[in-house]
Design a protein around this motif. Sequence first.
Motif, short mmCIF file in Angstrom:
data_model
loop_
_atom_site.label_atom_id
_atom_site.label_comp_id
_atom_site.label_asym_id
_atom_site.label_seq_id
_atom_site.Cartn_x
_atom_site.Cartn_y
_atom_site.Cartn_z
N UNK A 286 0.81 -1.21 0.00
CA UNK A 286 0.00 0.00 0.00
C UNK A 286 0.85 1.26 0.00
N UNK A 287 0.24 2.32 0.48
CA UNK A 287 0.91 3.62 0.51
C UNK A 287 1.35 3.92 1.94
N UNK A 288 2.65 4.01 2.13
CA UNK A 288 3.20 4.30 3.45
C UNK A 288 4.18 5.46 3.33
N UNK A 289 4.00 6.47 4.15
CA UNK A 289 4.89 7.63 4.14
C UNK A 289 5.92 7.49 5.25
N UNK A 290 7.03 8.15 5.08
CA UNK A 290 8.07 8.16 6.09
C UNK A 290 7.51 8.72 7.40
#
Length: 376
Positions: A286-290
């Motif tokens: 999926x979409x994971x940000x720092x």
Amino acid sequence: MQSQNDTGAQGQTGDRPLIAEFRAATKRYGAVLAADALSFGIGKGEFLSFLGPSGCGKTTALRMLAGFEVPTSGDVFLDGERVTDVPAYRRPVNMVFQHYALFPHMTVAENIAYGLIQRRPRPDRADVARKVDRALDMVRLSGFGPRRIWEMSGGQQQRVALARAIVNEPKVLLLDEPLAALDRKLRREMQIELQTLQRQLGITFVLVTHDQEEALSMSDRICIMRSGRIVQAGSPLALYDHPINRYVADFVGKSNFIDGVVSAVSPHGGQIETASGFRFEGRVSGVLAKGAKAALSIRPEQIDLAHTVQAGAEPVTVINRIFLGEHTEYLVRHAALGDLLVLVARQAEAAAGGFDPGAAAFVSWKPETALILPQD
């Protein structure tokens, strides 16, 4: 994160035409939301399972499809026709219940024929007898027609319930945890028989279960449910290898989780950092940000257990050992990461010499086998 409750995410049935469809189907029991705007399709000839813990909404979804429950809002379609308000006895579906619901005062043949003789106009006796014999053949109970239900074993009773359901040639066969009462060996045998029967008949099977092994072994597609919604739908392999979050990874198969925050993200993967300062690389789901909270998931069979230190390995202590035949399951403890489950194939264990509880060992895994997941 994309919700799997979107119509597009749930309605993927490959090239199969739809035999059943939920359109924003919601079911409330007072203040309790049992099904939350379910929207997805079921393909003709598909073996689909609803999988989830008690109270997740899987049985409610099945009962709305059967006609035992009417949606509070939204619609249910069968073979292109809206059946939201159509009673159960007029729908082209049959259900096999967990406790079979067989009539003890009737013979096996009379139980199987019950649905047929309720039809109007009633079919002639010869036609009923022919269909009952054919149904008994399909479930490998030829010649058992005259027997009483109480003379049958649990597995045989389960087959009678199946025969009674398929004799009416339903377009969809609904299975409400039909194997729950069987012992492990018989349950496995019946899983194989159900798969074989479904392929022979070409009927759409919809199964409700909380047993992940059962769903993984039999299904073409699985809907993982939670709080009345479908969290993720896909093939058993896709769900096992590519879960969208920790909840799915934890419910489909066994997995080890290491909590932390995302410290780096790249097109090829990412990195997670634990509270104790350890950093691990893995694929990103999926979409994971720092900086986002995440969990590193490693399947037990992907972890290597060794007596000697290797590059990138971490020291552990063996806590427990369980022999499972073809595999041995080890519980090991890392000073900072906590307990980890390791599954070692018998051949690999024989080569390594085995590990006794209390012994020191080392664990390692390849970064490409680990998956960085969003927390639920």
